[in-house]
Scaffold this active site. Sequence first.
Site, short mmCIF file in Angstrom:
data_model
loop_
_atom_site.label_atom_id
_atom_site.label_comp_id
_atom_site.label_asym_id
_atom_site.label_seq_id
_atom_site.Cartn_x
_atom_site.Cartn_y
_atom_site.Cartn_z
N THR A 98 0.85 -1.19 0.00
CA THR A 98 0.00 0.00 0.00
C THR A 98 0.88 1.25 0.00
O THR A 98 2.11 1.16 0.05
CB THR A 98 -0.92 0.00 1.23
OG1 THR A 98 -0.12 -0.15 2.41
CG2 THR A 98 -1.92 -1.13 1.15
N TYR A 99 0.23 2.42 -0.03
CA TYR A 99 0.95 3.69 -0.14
C TYR A 99 1.98 3.84 0.98
O TYR A 99 1.69 3.59 2.15
CB TYR A 99 -0.04 4.85 -0.09
CG TYR A 99 0.55 6.18 -0.50
CD1 TYR A 99 1.13 6.35 -1.76
CD2 TYR A 99 0.54 7.26 0.37
CE1 TYR A 99 1.67 7.56 -2.13
CE2 TYR A 99 1.06 8.49 0.00
CZ TYR A 99 1.64 8.62 -1.26
OH TYR A 99 2.19 9.83 -1.62
N MET A 100 3.21 4.24 0.59
CA MET A 100 4.32 4.18 1.54
C MET A 100 4.64 5.51 2.22
O MET A 100 5.62 5.61 2.96
CB MET A 100 5.59 3.65 0.85
CG MET A 100 6.18 4.53 -0.22
SD MET A 100 5.17 4.56 -1.70
CE MET A 100 5.84 5.98 -2.51
#
Length: 695
Positions: A98-100
């Site tokens: 997922t978005y880091m």
Amino acid sequence: MSVEGKKIPTGKDFDPENGQIKDPNLLLLDEAGAAELVERLKSAEFKVASLEDKPYTSKPSPPFTTSTLQQEANRKLGFTAKRTMGVAQSLYENGHITYMRTDSTTLSKVAIEAARDLVSSEYGSAYLPDSPRQFASKVKNAQEAHEAIRPAGHPFEKPEALKSQLGSDEYRLFELIWKRTVASQMVDARGHRVSVTIEGGGATFQTGGRTIDFPGFLRAYVEGSDDPAAELADRETVLPTLAVDEVVTGKDIEPKSHTTQPPARFTEASLTRELERLGIGRPSTYASIIDTILARNYVFKKGSALVPTWTAFAVSQLLKGHLSELVDYQFTAQLEDDLDAISRGEQDSIEYLTEFYFGKKGTGLKQLLKDKIEEIDARLINSIVIGKTEDNGKPGEEIVVRVGRYGPYIEAGEKRASVPESVAPDELDVATAIELLNQAAAADEPLGICPETHKPVFLKVGRFGPYIQRGTPEDDEKPKNASLMKDMKPEDVDFETALKLLSLPRDLGPDPKTNEKVEAFNGRFGPYVKCGDETRSLPAEMSPIEITLEQALELLAQPKKSRRGFGSKKEPIKVFDKPSPVTEEKIQVLDGRYGPYVTDGTTNASLPKGSDPKELDFDEAVNLLAVRAAKGPAKKKKKSTKKKSAKKKTTKKKAAKKSTAKKKTATKKKTATKKKSGTKKKAATKKKAAATDED
């Protein structure tokens, strides 16, 4: 430990600022006192005074945020913050995580279900808690727009299934994220802590042990360790079975000295943690902050530690002395709150920025900078006092480090000396400064007068190390400089050696076959000989100031080594026992053409200037390789095609112009022909008409 009721101080009992003991009631033993106590205790009887056995539990860490991912990747994998974010970006773009960029520790319902399914299938129902775990963010100004960093999808892809699809860095980081996410939904680790107090001879000793009854989440993930199984073994300290009042025997008693250590330097991981604690920056800015301070030479890396430079000291003095309200931690944190309010629409951005820049009645940033420019003393800002010299036991002249245009230098009265790049600010104490000043003063005294030029010859020490100088800047021409040979120490250089170094390049004489000049040089990459276009490096046992024409010709007659296999193969300077965590090949330090470097068989990384290759430890080697690998392969310069295309365009334009000109010329000719033809016809018609009239 305590003696006669007085506690022996440990590391935490000393002030890290000055190394002094905090509590004067503690018993501070010197070497003689410790030796005397040991002798007394050798004949004493000991018994168990108390024994406590307490259970404990340990909870798993929450899933990764940007900050904790950068910290753990630095500790476990040796990744820099920039490298971590680059690898995470690739994993995100390819749909693996997922978005880091997030400071949330929350997992979605789908992610919790996926993690709990894996716990049940991989580790068994005993490792699965009755209800899902929920984690609240402890980060100041945390924004919950995204969930924590976790494997994407449902069910989670297993690291082993993706190993063939991912690069080495991607696989290791994905595995780290996967383990942390799964472990966050596992049960607590349980165990027992045992504390034992032993008394005898007026002394009291304490020790502790720990056993793990049920590993829980530790089966999947141990923070700060890359091998959970090995870490579990290390975490256990098993004590023998004891009982209160049981008599025990001291087999060996030895005194141990303790030296108070200064606070540890910041690493990328600890700096990121501190920025997060203070509420400075956002998840997306931590890596860029570290990149910026490195790029602007505010810090340099020594192993994994970030060491401040003298430039950083000067900038800090400027900001703290004149713009303190703008670099205050509270101001920075409040600014984050204000920006959050603007993003939520609670405050107008134009109004906020106008007030910040112009202020009320001219009290904003614009007026502040205008006032400060007039009062700032650049010389004072770039001066850092480190102490005073001594004159017969009394304080003498003030020793000041100044940050100059060509680097830092020390000044004490009329004396000056350059600060070598290899000397970190904390290593430049009064004693070191006086030594550098004395060396610089000695350098002002010439070794002798050159018999050929009649100019003085000096042994100087500059920011890049010692060198020989002939003449002074006051002379009509620029002084000639010569570097010392490799492994040559300044104290070994006498006037005769200095003259030989200045004689380089040496004319050894002509080659009898070609009559071309043969010369010996001390080049940037080492000594060599040259004849025409042919060059050969000198072996270690030969010096360019001693080599003869015959020896040079013999070297030049040998076949030239290819650049890839430059010189004869040398033995490694150092080989580490542990293999590379990336390539699983041995890591070794080699002596290359451009100096010592460390390699894992795939990546080569140069050692920092001035560092001793024999003193390099394994962690420093891994970190150097990680930093070099993060930069990627050197980019090849593309051949410019602009000129060719420009030429083609010019040629086409010229051809078009010629074609147009030809068409215009042809058109003019046709028009002229038509006009002539028309004129002739008109004349003929007139003649005909005239003839008819006459008839």
